[in-house]
Design a protein around this motif. Structure first.
Motif, PDB file in Angstrom:
ATOM      1  N   PRO A   1      31.357  68.326  52.729  1.00 49.47           N
ATOM      2  CA  PRO A   1      31.154  69.780  52.801  1.00 49.47           C
ATOM      3  C   PRO A   1      32.278  70.452  53.587  1.00 49.47           C
ATOM      4  N   HIS A   2      32.609  71.652  53.178  1.00 46.03           N
ATOM      5  CA  HIS A   2      33.633  72.432  53.868  1.00 46.03           C
ATOM      6  C   HIS A   2      32.977  73.148  55.056  1.00 46.03           C
ATOM      7  N   VAL A   3      33.564  72.982  56.230  1.00 50.59           N
ATOM      8  CA  VAL A   3      33.021  73.613  57.430  1.00 50.59           C
ATOM      9  C   VAL A   3      33.896  74.798  57.790  1.00 50.59           C
ATOM     10  N   SER A   4      33.280  75.963  57.872  1.00 48.51           N
ATOM     11  CA  SER A   4      33.999  77.174  58.213  1.00 48.51           C
ATOM     12  C   SER A   4      33.495  77.674  59.564  1.00 48.51           C
ATOM     13  N   VAL A   5      34.386  77.699  60.544  1.00 51.78           N
ATOM     14  CA  VAL A   5      34.021  78.148  61.884  1.00 51.78           C
ATOM     15  C   VAL A   5      34.904  79.336  62.227  1.00 51.78           C
ATOM     16  N   THR A   6      34.280  80.415  62.663  1.00 49.64           N
ATOM     17  CA  THR A   6      35.049  81.604  63.011  1.00 49.64           C
ATOM     18  C   THR A   6      35.584  81.488  64.434  1.00 49.64           C
ATOM     19  N   LEU A   7      36.562  82.305  64.740  1.00 51.46           N
ATOM     20  CA  LEU A   7      37.152  82.317  66.067  1.00 51.46           C
ATOM     21  C   LEU A   7      36.110  82.717  67.119  1.00 51.46           C
ATOM     22  N   ALA A   8      35.199  83.608  66.780  1.00 49.45           N
ATOM     23  CA  ALA A   8      34.143  84.025  67.707  1.00 49.45           C
ATOM     24  C   ALA A   8      33.213  82.857  68.033  1.00 49.45           C
ATOM     25  N   GLU A   9      32.912  82.027  67.026  1.00 46.60           N
ATOM     26  CA  GLU A   9      32.053  80.858  67.276  1.00 46.60           C
ATOM     27  C   GLU A   9      32.753  79.849  68.176  1.00 46.60           C
ATOM     28  N   ILE A  10      34.051  79.654  67.974  1.00 45.88           N
ATOM     29  CA  ILE A  10      34.815  78.739  68.825  1.00 45.88           C
ATOM     30  C   ILE A  10      34.827  79.243  70.263  1.00 45.88           C
TER      31      ILE A  10
ATOM     32  N   ARG B   1      32.556  81.134  71.686  1.00 44.88           N
ATOM     33  CA  ARG B   1      31.212  80.974  72.251  1.00 44.88           C
ATOM     34  C   ARG B   1      30.973  79.528  72.665  1.00 44.88           C
ATOM     35  N   ILE B   2      31.393  78.592  71.824  1.00 45.42           N
ATOM     36  CA  ILE B   2      31.220  77.178  72.139  1.00 45.42           C
ATOM     37  C   ILE B   2      32.004  76.828  73.401  1.00 45.42           C
ATOM     38  N   ALA B   3      33.232  77.326  73.520  1.00 39.83           N
ATOM     39  CA  ALA B   3      34.053  77.061  74.703  1.00 39.83           C
ATOM     40  C   ALA B   3      33.408  77.659  75.947  1.00 39.83           C
ATOM     41  N   ARG B   4      32.863  78.860  75.832  1.00 42.76           N
ATOM     42  CA  ARG B   4      32.217  79.506  76.971  1.00 42.76           C
ATOM     43  C   ARG B   4      30.974  78.729  77.394  1.00 42.76           C
ATOM     44  N   ASP B   5      30.171  78.294  76.427  1.00 42.69           N
ATOM     45  CA  ASP B   5      28.973  77.511  76.736  1.00 42.69           C
ATOM     46  C   ASP B   5      29.341  76.181  77.386  1.00 42.69           C
ATOM     47  N   THR B   6      30.410  75.551  76.903  1.00 41.93           N
ATOM     48  CA  THR B   6      30.858  74.286  77.467  1.00 41.93           C
ATOM     49  C   THR B   6      31.282  74.476  78.921  1.00 41.93           C
ATOM     50  N   ARG B   7      32.022  75.544  79.203  1.00 42.45           N
ATOM     51  CA  ARG B   7      32.435  75.817  80.588  1.00 42.45           C
ATOM     52  C   ARG B   7      31.229  76.071  81.476  1.00 42.45           C
ATOM     53  N   THR B   8      30.216  76.765  80.962  1.00 40.46           N
ATOM     54  CA  THR B   8      29.010  77.043  81.743  1.00 40.46           C
ATOM     55  C   THR B   8      28.283  75.751  82.105  1.00 40.46           C
ATOM     56  N   VAL B   9      28.088  74.883  81.131  1.00 41.96           N
ATOM     57  CA  VAL B   9      27.390  73.620  81.372  1.00 41.96           C
ATOM     58  C   VAL B   9      28.195  72.742  82.317  1.00 41.96           C
ATOM     59  N   LEU B  10      29.501  72.666  82.118  1.00 38.12           N
ATOM     60  CA  LEU B  10      30.347  71.874  83.001  1.00 38.12           C
ATOM     61  C   LEU B  10      30.293  72.405  84.430  1.00 38.12           C
TER      62      LEU B  10
END
Length: 50
Positions: A7-16, A18-27
């Motif tokens: 399957p083709h995975v399409s991820v927008t810049l906004a989703e990336i 958000r994921i980076a921000r959530d990762t920093r929060t958890v870390l």
């Protein structure tokens, strides 16, 4: 050459972002918990050496 069946995975810049921000929060939460916890050794266990 056969077409890809994966399957083709399409991820927008906004989703990336958000994921980076959530990762920093958890870390940050994990590092804060490690920093404030008392350092204690394990009772009843010796040093494991191979």
């Amino acid at each position: 050459m056969p077409a890809s069946t994966e399957p083709h995975v399409s991820v927008t810049l906004a989703e990336i972002a958000r994921i980076a921000r959530d990762t920093r929060t958890v870390l940050g939460l994990c590092l804060s918990a490690i920093h404030t916890a008392p350092v204690e050794g394990a009772r009843g266990f010796g040093v494991f050496r191979m």
